[in-house]
Every structure is written in C-alpha cells, then in structure tokens.
Design a protein around this motif. Structure first.
Motif, PDB file in Angstrom:
ATOM      1  N   GLU A 298       0.579  -1.096  -0.010  1.00 54.08           N
ATOM      2  CA  GLU A 298       0.100   0.124  -0.071  1.00 54.08           C
ATOM      3  C   GLU A 298       0.754   1.394  -0.029  1.00 54.08           C
ATOM      4  OE1 GLU A 298      -3.977  -0.779   2.324  1.00 54.08           O
ATOM      5  OE2 GLU A 298      -2.122  -1.157   3.637  1.00 54.08           O
TER       6      GLU A 298
ATOM      7  N   THR B 164      -8.861  -0.992  -4.727  1.00 51.73           N
ATOM      8  CA  THR B 164      -9.060   0.220  -4.661  1.00 51.73           C
ATOM      9  C   THR B 164     -10.276   0.577  -3.536  1.00 51.73           C
ATOM     10  OG1 THR B 164      -9.831   2.353  -5.667  1.00 51.73           O
ATOM     11  CG2 THR B 164     -10.471   0.412  -6.454  1.00 51.73           C
ATOM     12  N   SER B 165     -10.109   1.614  -2.817  1.00 50.81           N
ATOM     13  CA  SER B 165     -11.130   1.864  -1.878  1.00 50.81           C
ATOM     14  C   SER B 165     -12.266   2.521  -2.474  1.00 50.81           C
ATOM     15  CB  SER B 165     -10.683   2.654  -0.879  1.00 50.81           C
ATOM     16  OG  SER B 165      -9.565   1.995   0.055  1.00 50.81           O
ATOM     17  N   TYR B 166     -11.884   3.082  -3.931  1.00 50.88           N
ATOM     18  CA  TYR B 166     -13.038   3.929  -4.689  1.00 50.88           C
ATOM     19  C   TYR B 166     -13.389   3.227  -6.037  1.00 50.88           C
ATOM     20  CZ  TYR B 166     -11.042   7.100  -1.325  1.00 50.88           C
ATOM     21  OH  TYR B 166     -10.636   7.826  -0.291  1.00 50.88           O
TER      22      TYR B 166
ATOM     23  N   SER C 211     -14.228  -6.842  -0.786  1.00 49.43           N
ATOM     24  CA  SER C 211     -13.955  -5.687  -1.423  1.00 49.43           C
ATOM     25  C   SER C 211     -13.479  -5.840  -3.002  1.00 49.43           C
ATOM     26  CB  SER C 211     -12.412  -5.098  -0.686  1.00 49.43           C
ATOM     27  OG  SER C 211     -11.412  -6.144  -0.899  1.00 49.43           O
TER      28      SER C 211
END
Length: 269
Positions: free
Chosen positions: A82, A114-116, A132
């Motif tokens: 990360e 990705t968090s988006y 996720s």
C-alpha cells in the motif's frame, strides 16, 4: 465550474518475483520486484494498491501414518503493498509446524485493489473474499507449476537394527528403523534395490530379508526427502547376526573447550 480528470494507463498486470522458503521450521513466500507500485491521485486519495493472494493445498505425502493432531493441509493468505515509500517486498509467513509435511500445489494471484471502485475504472472487476473490489487479476502460479515441498525437520534414519540373535541360513532376518522426514524411501541389499511396499519399489520398516548363505551382506536404507536432501543408514548382516556400518555413523561431537587460565591479577592468560 471546472473538473480535473486524471488518466493513468497501466503497461501490464501485476507481476512479482517469487521465492519459497519451505524446508525450515517456518514457511514463507517472498514477493519482490513488484509492479505496479501503489498510486495516489492526491496524498490522501489512493487510486489503487497491489495485492497478492497466496494459497496452497496438499498434493501428496509419502508418509502413511498420521503426522499429528490439528495439522492443516492448506494455507490461504493475502498480502498488500500500500505504501510506495516502503520496500518493494512482501512476505507470506506462517509457522509450518501447523502444516502436514509433503508436496503442496501453490497458487499465486496478483491483482489491484481500490477503496474507490466508483472512481477507478479498471478491467476485470471482481471481489476478494471480504467483498472488497479487485481488478486486473492475473495468475503468477497455479497447479501446472511444480509442487512445493514443505518439511519442518531435518531428515534422518535412526535406530536401524536387526534381530537380537543369530539367524539360521534359509530363514528371514527382520530389520527395523525410525525415519524422520518425508519423501521416498529405498532399500539396497548388497547394492541391489529391494522393495516391500505395495509398488515393490519403495521400502518401509519392518523389512524381512532372507539369509541365503553364510556370507556377509550389506543393507542400506536411503531417504530422498521432499526438500531434495538424501540421507542414509546401513548395517552389515549375515547368519552370525548384524553390526552397524560405521560409514553411516554420526561424527563424534567436538571436544569441549579448554578451561580458561587466569594470572595472579585475575585476568585470562
């Protein structure tokens, strides 16, 4: 009103060099030279990070007896790169005494996370086990690759022994031994391979050998373990009995260190 749009084109799917450390008291998979590196749109907004899924399943073991209670025949871990300022290196690690020793099929998949997911558009949207988003999944290793050996102890053949009393010519002498380590075991009488297992190639303790004459003979027990090491033990035998073949005797322990000698001031000389 103005909008700023960022386009980031990947040259390839995730890659890494893979190194196994599997013949020790722990099991580790090193992942180095990883691409691509984690990428940020702003210092606080990470577009994606690089993730590797490493899992394995026992393929086979040559040990017929249970190796212990509560041992697993599989492993399954995720590791993620990360922070691009940290070394380009990841490691999957576990205490291998918790695994059955033998050959394992090992799979490694590289992908991006990705968090988006609504912001980042990447090919091959899928999900990890935790739900996720993952993208660009690619197999670095699968069951078409050579199985990986896992062994947690040093191989040896100990306590090789024959009958307690002489054996008349024409009857069988029984030899027994203890094996530490996992692999393929072979026996040689006077240099010729003999087998007492179902395939008539491998051998196991106990081994019954007919004493055909009054000559001296040799028995050697050889283990080729899953880590590529070969160990052996052997005896001489005949109608008269048996004795250890000193060729296979362990080396004597080193002599003890000499006691220190001090002078009148108490300092070592």
């Amino acid at each position: 009103m103005s909008l700023q749009v960022c386009f980031y084109k990947l040259a390839s799917r995730p890659t890494a060099n893979v190194t196994f450390h599997s013949c020790n008291d722990s099991f580790a998979v090193d992942l180095s030279n990883i691409t691509p590196k984690p990428t940020f749109a702003t210092p606080s907004l990470q577009l994606f990070s690089t993730v590797f899924h490493v899992w394995g399943k026992l393929n086979r073991t040559f040990d017929r007896d249970p190796q212990g209670d509560n041992l697993l025949d599989y492993f399954d871990q995720y590791v993620k790169w990360e922070d691009p300022t940290k070394p380009n290196f990841l490691q999957v690690y576990m205490d291998s005494p918790g695994l059955i020793n033998g050959y394992y099929n090992v799979w490694i998949e590289g992908s991006l996370a990705t968090s988006y997911p609504d912001l980042v558009s990447l090919f091959g949207l899928d999900q990890y086990d935790d739900g996720s988003a993952k993208y660009m999944g690619v197999s670095l290793r699968n069951n078409t690759n050579k199985p990986v050996p896992i062994q947690t102890s040093k191989s040896q053949i100990t306590d090789l022994a024959g009958p307690d009393t002489p054996v008349p010519v024409g009857t069988a002498a029984t030899f027994t031994w203890e094996t530490q380590g996992y692999g393929e075991q072979f026996c040689y009488v006077d240099g010729q391979k003999v087998g007492n297992s179902a395939d008539r190639i491998h051998c196991e303790s106990p081994l019954n050998l007919k004493v055909a004459d009054n000559a001296n003979h040799t028995l050697e027990v050889v283990l080729a373990d899953v880590c590529g090491e070969v160990v052996a033990n052997g005896v001489f035998f005949g109608a008269w009995g048996w004795r250890q073949n000193m060729k296979f005797a362990p080396p004597p322990p080193p002599p003890p260190a000499p006691e220190p000698v001090y002078n009148d001031t108490g300092m070592p000389m």
